[in-house]
Design a protein around this motif. Structure first.
Motif, PDB file in Angstrom:
ATOM      1  N   VAL A 165      27.290  89.518  93.281  1.00 47.34           N
ATOM      2  CA  VAL A 165      27.114  89.122  91.777  1.00 47.34           C
ATOM      3  C   VAL A 165      25.756  89.021  91.343  1.00 47.34           C
ATOM      4  CG1 VAL A 165      28.070  88.249  89.634  1.00 47.34           C
ATOM      5  CG2 VAL A 165      29.575  89.156  91.489  1.00 47.34           C
ATOM      6  N   ASN A 166      25.083  88.224  92.321  1.00 46.15           N
ATOM      7  CA  ASN A 166      24.320  86.990  91.902  1.00 46.15           C
ATOM      8  C   ASN A 166      22.807  88.624  91.963  1.00 46.15           C
ATOM      9  OD1 ASN A 166      20.838  85.391  92.834  1.00 46.15           O
ATOM     10  ND2 ASN A 166      22.945  84.215  91.938  1.00 46.15           N
ATOM     11  N   VAL A 167      22.698  89.378  93.256  1.00 49.42           N
ATOM     12  CA  VAL A 167      21.668  90.645  93.536  1.00 49.42           C
ATOM     13  C   VAL A 167      21.470  92.037  92.326  1.00 49.42           C
ATOM     14  CG1 VAL A 167      20.848  92.047  95.210  1.00 49.42           C
ATOM     15  CG2 VAL A 167      21.950  89.986  96.132  1.00 49.42           C
ATOM     16  N   VAL A 168      22.927  91.923  92.020  1.00 45.98           N
ATOM     17  CA  VAL A 168      23.237  93.461  90.970  1.00 45.98           C
ATOM     18  C   VAL A 168      22.203  92.157  89.801  1.00 45.98           C
ATOM     19  CG1 VAL A 168      24.647  94.268  90.161  1.00 45.98           C
ATOM     20  CG2 VAL A 168      24.564  94.100  92.606  1.00 45.98           C
ATOM     21  N   ALA A 169      22.769  91.142  89.301  1.00 42.53           N
ATOM     22  CA  ALA A 169      22.803  91.148  87.972  1.00 42.53           C
ATOM     23  C   ALA A 169      20.907  90.483  87.594  1.00 42.53           C
ATOM     24  CB  ALA A 169      22.734  89.219  88.059  1.00 42.53           C
ATOM     25  N   PHE A 170      20.620  90.204  88.959  1.00 41.65           N
ATOM     26  CA  PHE A 170      19.309  90.463  89.061  1.00 41.65           C
ATOM     27  C   PHE A 170      18.393  91.815  88.564  1.00 41.65           C
ATOM     28  CE2 PHE A 170      15.343  90.828  91.439  1.00 41.65           C
ATOM     29  CZ  PHE A 170      14.706  90.063  90.568  1.00 41.65           C
ATOM     30  N   VAL A 171      18.565  92.705  89.918  1.00 37.06           N
ATOM     31  CA  VAL A 171      18.635  94.146  90.147  1.00 37.06           C
ATOM     32  C   VAL A 171      18.580  94.862  88.229  1.00 37.06           C
ATOM     33  CG1 VAL A 171      18.529  96.278  90.285  1.00 37.06           C
ATOM     34  CG2 VAL A 171      18.558  94.435  92.413  1.00 37.06           C
ATOM     35  N   ASP A 172      18.816  94.334  87.614  1.00 35.96           N
ATOM     36  CA  ASP A 172      20.160  95.592  86.976  1.00 35.96           C
ATOM     37  C   ASP A 172      19.023  94.283  84.994  1.00 35.96           C
ATOM     38  OD1 ASP A 172      21.711  96.666  87.223  1.00 35.96           O
ATOM     39  OD2 ASP A 172      23.105  95.744  86.477  1.00 35.96           O
ATOM     40  N   GLY A 173      18.729  92.841  85.491  1.00 39.66           N
ATOM     41  CA  GLY A 173      18.497  91.904  84.681  1.00 39.66           C
ATOM     42  C   GLY A 173      16.374  92.818  84.334  1.00 39.66           C
ATOM     43  N   LEU A 174      16.038  93.030  85.856  1.00 45.70           N
ATOM     44  CA  LEU A 174      14.859  93.338  86.417  1.00 45.70           C
ATOM     45  C   LEU A 174      14.600  94.670  85.637  1.00 45.70           C
ATOM     46  CD1 LEU A 174      12.418  92.640  87.243  1.00 45.70           C
ATOM     47  CD2 LEU A 174      13.154  93.671  89.928  1.00 45.70           C
ATOM     48  N   GLY A 175      15.625  95.848  85.869  1.00 45.41           N
ATOM     49  CA  GLY A 175      15.436  96.669  85.481  1.00 45.41           C
ATOM     50  C   GLY A 175      14.820  96.654  83.789  1.00 45.41           C
ATOM     51  N   LEU A 176      15.767  96.718  83.278  1.00 42.21           N
ATOM     52  CA  LEU A 176      16.080  96.347  82.344  1.00 42.21           C
ATOM     53  C   LEU A 176      14.557  96.010  81.211  1.00 42.21           C
ATOM     54  CD1 LEU A 176      19.374  95.017  80.720  1.00 42.21           C
ATOM     55  CD2 LEU A 176      18.655  97.047  80.698  1.00 42.21           C
ATOM     56  N   HIS A 177      14.140  94.721  82.217  1.00 41.62           N
ATOM     57  CA  HIS A 177      12.454  94.483  81.612  1.00 41.62           C
ATOM     58  C   HIS A 177      11.515  94.798  81.400  1.00 41.62           C
ATOM     59  CE1 HIS A 177      13.569  90.328  80.131  1.00 41.62           C
ATOM     60  NE2 HIS A 177      14.340  90.109  80.436  1.00 41.62           N
ATOM     61  N   HIS A 178      12.217  95.932  83.740  1.00 44.17           N
ATOM     62  CA  HIS A 178      10.660  96.460  83.649  1.00 44.17           C
ATOM     63  C   HIS A 178      10.625  98.000  82.075  1.00 44.17           C
ATOM     64  CE1 HIS A 178       8.581  99.069  86.054  1.00 44.17           C
ATOM     65  NE2 HIS A 178       9.098 100.230  85.195  1.00 44.17           N
ATOM     66  N   LEU A 179      12.237  98.538  81.875  1.00 43.64           N
ATOM     67  CA  LEU A 179      11.878  99.439  80.807  1.00 43.64           C
ATOM     68  C   LEU A 179      11.235  98.924  79.972  1.00 43.64           C
ATOM     69  CD1 LEU A 179      14.951 101.468  82.235  1.00 43.64           C
ATOM     70  CD2 LEU A 179      12.565 102.400  82.021  1.00 43.64           C
ATOM     71  N   ALA A 180      12.089  97.474  79.057  1.00 47.32           N
ATOM     72  CA  ALA A 180      11.682  97.511  78.071  1.00 47.32           C
ATOM     73  C   ALA A 180       9.949  96.952  77.901  1.00 47.32           C
ATOM     74  CB  ALA A 180      12.534  96.276  77.674  1.00 47.32           C
ATOM     75  N   SER A 181       9.444  96.275  78.857  1.00 50.07           N
ATOM     76  CA  SER A 181       8.348  96.370  78.728  1.00 50.07           C
ATOM     77  C   SER A 181       7.342  97.140  79.778  1.00 50.07           C
ATOM     78  CB  SER A 181       7.636  94.700  79.207  1.00 50.07           C
ATOM     79  OG  SER A 181       9.093  93.818  78.505  1.00 50.07           O
ATOM     80  N   PRO A 182       7.237  98.269  79.636  1.00 48.88           N
ATOM     81  CA  PRO A 182       6.845  98.665  80.418  1.00 48.88           C
ATOM     82  C   PRO A 182       4.691  98.140  81.085  1.00 48.88           C
ATOM     83  CG  PRO A 182       6.756 100.243  78.137  1.00 48.88           C
ATOM     84  CD  PRO A 182       6.892  98.362  78.873  1.00 48.88           C
ATOM     85  N   GLY A 183       4.786  98.574  82.167  1.00 46.02           N
ATOM     86  CA  GLY A 183       3.598  98.196  82.224  1.00 46.02           C
ATOM     87  C   GLY A 183       3.704  96.630  83.163  1.00 46.02           C
ATOM     88  N   ARG A 184       4.430  95.869  82.115  1.00 42.67           N
ATOM     89  CA  ARG A 184       4.214  94.136  82.553  1.00 42.67           C
ATOM     90  C   ARG A 184       5.268  93.637  83.367  1.00 42.67           C
ATOM     91  NH1 ARG A 184       2.321  92.036  77.097  1.00 42.67           N
ATOM     92  NH2 ARG A 184       2.934  93.754  75.725  1.00 42.67           N
ATOM     93  N   VAL A 185       6.028  94.508  83.946  1.00 42.49           N
ATOM     94  CA  VAL A 185       6.846  93.809  85.009  1.00 42.49           C
ATOM     95  C   VAL A 185       6.671  94.682  86.456  1.00 42.49           C
ATOM     96  CG1 VAL A 185       8.829  93.878  85.907  1.00 42.49           C
ATOM     97  CG2 VAL A 185       8.854  93.513  83.447  1.00 42.49           C
ATOM     98  N   ASP A 186       6.438  94.132  87.615  1.00 45.08           N
ATOM     99  CA  ASP A 186       6.755  94.721  88.785  1.00 45.08           C
ATOM    100  C   ASP A 186       7.537  95.044  89.517  1.00 45.08           C
ATOM    101  OD1 ASP A 186       5.492  96.142  91.459  1.00 45.08           O
ATOM    102  OD2 ASP A 186       3.571  94.755  91.527  1.00 45.08           O
ATOM    103  N   LEU A 187       7.818  96.111  89.789  1.00 42.48           N
ATOM    104  CA  LEU A 187       9.532  95.753  90.080  1.00 42.48           C
ATOM    105  C   LEU A 187      10.073  96.001  91.359  1.00 42.48           C
ATOM    106  CD1 LEU A 187      12.082  96.929  88.136  1.00 42.48           C
ATOM    107  CD2 LEU A 187      11.508  99.079  88.966  1.00 42.48           C
TER     108      LEU A 187
END
Lengths: 214, 214, 214, 214
Positions: A165-187
């Motif tokens: 659960v922890n991992v999935v929560a992180f990955v989803d949050g990361l993906g969302l932030h990545h898409l919402a702030s393009p270029g600012r989050v190094d996946l």
DNA sequence: CATGAATGAGACTTCATTCAT
DNA sequence: GATGAATGAAGTCTCATTCAT
């Protein structure tokens, strides 16, 4: 005597999938039945032969998505190497997949919005939970395997579900932030940051053979 | 700078804030201008004196949200204790806040949806990025302070920004899953899981007094 | 005269009767071809093999009603007693019948509506006139018999048709008001009021045997 | 500061009356909101500013009809002559009126249809009962006056209400049959037939001059 | 013959937007 | 500046009718 025969369930599936594509692109609320009909190549009225309302179509489309995700083969790139690289590969594959097809994320968001509203049918469907189930279970597998092989602490086997659960929560949050702030989050970098911290805490106490003495 | 202009801007703010409350509750698409007008206590036509379209109102409301978040005092409960408890307190306060008022999450999702669409004005506004800035900067502060006090590795000071992104991504993902799968995600336990792993990897090499010598 | 034609006509009758039942319950306009098809136990398309349009089906159903009414056995409870009790029994049976099955009244109203519209096919069918013919003729029979037996004035025999129209008009009006204002119109009492007045004016000048002389 | 002022209630009345005209002509079910809008000279959407649904508009139109009927001056031609001519004049005026404007009858039928259906809002409105109230009360007046003047039996005064129901039922039934079977029902003759029979039974026992003395 | 899937016009209704007051 | 009545395009849904099988 030989009426036109159509497998109603099959047709429903086809239409639901056609609808899913449009819903994913434009969201549930902003997609009209006309647009769905056009995308599916049928007349508006035809949709109502298979779904008694737009809401039912939305639910069917979401269910079709869930079914599709649940049926998907697990990411194939899983050697029998160490847990950390395996997990990294799994998660990189996941994030990469939804970056290549942003409609998955749009869908996820659309569904999330419904899932949050208590009365919403999508909440009852438990879509979020079910859509993330396959990846969670893949994660659990990797962790348990690592524990069984002595590469991870033995307690990990028991905590595997919670860790997933922890991992999935992180990955989803990361993906969302990545898409919402393009270029600012190094996946990849962020993923490594997370995974290394996590594995630091999961690794079995280093045995003497591996840890270099002074 | 003329008083009239100030007045007009002020009024815009008020209206945008009133709109924000309704948008947060029901989403942008499902909220009508009538509902906004009613909530704001003005006539429908009046909205068009201040915003030339619904879209402009949506953007203004989102901007108002950003401004509000940016102006909010940082969570007050910040003693000068160790970094881990400080961070935990900060994040617990955050998650708790949005659990108590789910409309923040609805807003976040609504905005995310726009932020993902390349052409969308919300994407240009960079709302997600800006809304998470304050908490990111608080996190950065805690990390740098910890490094400065020798409680965290010195490199942490340099990586603080990237680490903050990591933390925020995790917290947001966690919150979303928690809301979407009520009862299945133990917020505090997951937060601890994450923070302990993270701090395990950030902690300064234990000083001799604490680490048992060979 | 070929067997096929007979078959086809028979089938038309069956379908028209099935349609009639649904039309009576829900009215012509509010009943869909689907509902008729379902009630008739055939597919929608089949209806169009026998009726080229909904309007034609409506007309056929109304005709079927007429045919049914015309074929119905006259109310069986007709002793050879005096005209007043005979007429009362006849009319009570009638009103009672349609109170027990309000769909007859609904049908009557639906048909009336069409009958009033000059262009309507139901007007051409003269449904109202024909549906009330059997009861009118029963009334005529009673009156003429009464006159023949010297119980009613001799002129009654000649006026019987006109009198029957009068009676039927009253009974229908009474029934409609009764149904429209439930509880406010005492059917039997009103019927007696009418019949006694009528018979007061129809009765043969009392013969000496009955009228007590001074 | 001086917003466009419209008396909402007044406007509702206007629109309801415009709707009434169309409903009367084509029936409730067969009249679309578009047709009402066109007849009223407004846009479709405008109707929904005053009535939240078609059903509400139907009810408002029916209510407007009732109000109109209730407010109408009683037929003015009422000399102080004998009860029979007075009643005849009243009823002739009534039947004549609705023959000249068949839309009244169509309306009556449309309303009747609703009044019969238990769940229908028109049933709750008690339209039929209220629409016929004015003429009933005029009839009652004539009868009581006749009784008071000794021209009718004294009991008539008490039975006046019931008698009025009888008369109205007859007149309505007669009118419907007349319209449904054009040319076959002589309105005036039938009315006389009924009235003479009725008055035969209501007339005060002939005064000594007419009644043969012992 | 019979079927029932498909159609598309049109029904009811909502809502962003305009404009006379 | 403010109002709110009015609009009409567009949305969801229904239904009489057609036609390939």
């Amino acid at each position: 005597m030989s009426p036109k025969l159509v497998d109603k369930d099959l047709r429903r599936q086809e239409l639901a999938l056609a609808a899913l594509a449009v819903f994913a692109e434009r969201g549930f609320a902003r997609t009209s039945m006309s647009q769905v009909a056009e995308a599916a190549g049928v007349a508006k009225g035809t949709l109502y032969l298979y779904f008694s309302s737009k809401e039912e179509l939305v639910v069917a489309a979401a269910s079709a998505w869930v079914a599709q995700v649940e049926a998907a083969a697990p990411p194939p790139i899983d050697p029998a190497s160490a847990p950390l690289p395996r997990l990294r590969a799994l998660l990189q594959a996941s994030t990469r997949a939804f970056l290549e097809d942003p409609s998955v994320v749009k869908l996820f968001l659309a569904v999330l919005r419904g899932a949050i509203e208590p009365g919403d049918p999508l909440a009852r469907l438990d879509v979020v939970q079910r859509v993330s189930a396959p990846i969670r279970s893949a994660i659990v597998g990797i962790l348990r395997d690592g524990a069984a092989r002595g590469l991870l602490r033995p307690e990990v086997a028991q905590d595997a579900e919670r860790l997933a659960v922890n991992v999935v929560a992180f990955v989803d949050g990361l993906g969302l932030h990545h898409l919402a702030s393009p270029g600012r989050v190094d996946l990849d970098a962020q993923l490594d940051l997370y995974l290394e911290a996590l594995f630091g805490s999961l690794q079995a106490p280093d045995d003497p053979l591996r840890q270099s003495p002074p």
